[in-house]
Write a protein that holds these residues in place. Structure first.
Motif, PDB file in Angstrom:
ATOM      1  N   LYS A 116       0.829  -1.179  -0.108  1.00 36.21           N
ATOM      2  CA  LYS A 116      -0.067  -0.077  -0.272  1.00 36.21           C
ATOM      3  C   LYS A 116       0.879   1.347  -0.149  1.00 36.21           C
ATOM      4  N   GLU A 117       0.645   1.984  -0.822  1.00 38.27           N
ATOM      5  CA  GLU A 117       1.215   3.257  -1.031  1.00 38.27           C
ATOM      6  C   GLU A 117       0.985   4.398   0.382  1.00 38.27           C
ATOM      7  N   ARG A 118       1.859   5.218   0.519  1.00 37.71           N
ATOM      8  CA  ARG A 118       1.494   5.911   1.919  1.00 37.71           C
ATOM      9  C   ARG A 118       0.655   7.222   1.393  1.00 37.71           C
ATOM     10  N   LYS A 119       0.019   7.567   2.386  1.00 31.83           N
ATOM     11  CA  LYS A 119      -0.894   8.719   2.052  1.00 31.83           C
ATOM     12  C   LYS A 119       0.027  10.164   2.299  1.00 31.83           C
ATOM     13  N   LYS A 120      -0.200  11.045   1.296  1.00 31.52           N
ATOM     14  CA  LYS A 120       0.506  12.409   0.974  1.00 31.52           C
ATOM     15  C   LYS A 120      -0.323  13.460   1.593  1.00 31.52           C
ATOM     16  N   TYR A 121       0.483  14.448   2.150  1.00 29.89           N
ATOM     17  CA  TYR A 121      -0.452  15.601   2.781  1.00 29.89           C
ATOM     18  C   TYR A 121      -1.054  16.340   1.476  1.00 29.89           C
ATOM     19  N   GLY A 122      -2.171  17.089   2.057  1.00 30.96           N
ATOM     20  CA  GLY A 122      -2.787  17.762   0.932  1.00 30.96           C
ATOM     21  C   GLY A 122      -3.785  16.856   0.007  1.00 30.96           C
ATOM     22  N   LYS A 182      -5.402  10.234  -4.363  1.00 28.82           N
ATOM     23  CA  LYS A 182      -6.920  11.064  -4.670  1.00 28.82           C
ATOM     24  C   LYS A 182      -6.885  12.200  -4.047  1.00 28.82           C
ATOM     25  N   ALA A 183      -7.189  13.527  -4.844  1.00 32.36           N
ATOM     26  CA  ALA A 183      -7.003  14.963  -4.654  1.00 32.36           C
ATOM     27  C   ALA A 183      -8.383  15.362  -4.374  1.00 32.36           C
ATOM     28  N   PRO A 184      -8.614  16.510  -3.551  1.00 35.30           N
ATOM     29  CA  PRO A 184     -10.055  17.276  -3.403  1.00 35.30           C
ATOM     30  C   PRO A 184     -10.195  17.659  -4.776  1.00 35.30           C
TER      31      PRO A 184
END
Length: 138
Positions: free
Chosen positions: A119-125, A131-133
């Motif tokens: 599993k790839e780590r979550k990035k800030y933002g 998945k981006a806002p």
């Protein structure tokens, strides 16, 4: 302090398999073909799922050794899919340690290949790893 199960087996006769977050330590003893995972019957531990059970038994089926060995496994981390695949890899590695000729038999079936996808780590933002806002122009 070593657990009772680990003290029975020699350290050089251990097969280690990894998949996602799961790590399996596999031990073989001469026997009748029983599977024990974390001190529970293998079928019960894998919830009688034929797909998982077929994955675990695949290396022994390929070599026609199903009824010659008892398989004892200590596995931790991950879910059932990752654990079943890690057991399969650990068992394959152990069979290659026992007899070097098994390697050429197991390799074409892909039983010695470590699946490195994790599993790839979550990035800030971002909401998840990628998945981006939602973008709003105005």
């Amino acid at each position: 302090m070593a657990t009772k199960i680990e003290s029975i087996f020699q350290k050089d006769k251990i097969g280690i398999g990894r998949r996602k977050q799961a790590v399996a330590r596999v031990f073989l003893t001469p026997g009748t073909g029983q599977l024990v995972i974390n001190k529970v019957a293998g079928e019960k531990y894998l919830q009688y799922n034929t797909s998982y059970l077929n994955d675990v038994w695949a290396p022994l089926r390929v070599l026609n050794l199903e009824t010659q060995y008892d398989v004892t496994v200590l596995v931790r981390g991950g879910g059932l899919t990752g654990q079943a695949d890690s057991i399969k890899l650990g068992l394959s590695n152990l069979l290659c340690k026992i007899d070097e000729n098994n390697r050429s038999i197991l390799k074409p079936y892909g039983l010695l290949t470590r699946d490195a996808r994790i599993k790839e780590r979550k990035k800030y933002g971002l909401r998840k790893a990628r998945k981006a806002p939602q973008y709003s122009k105005r």
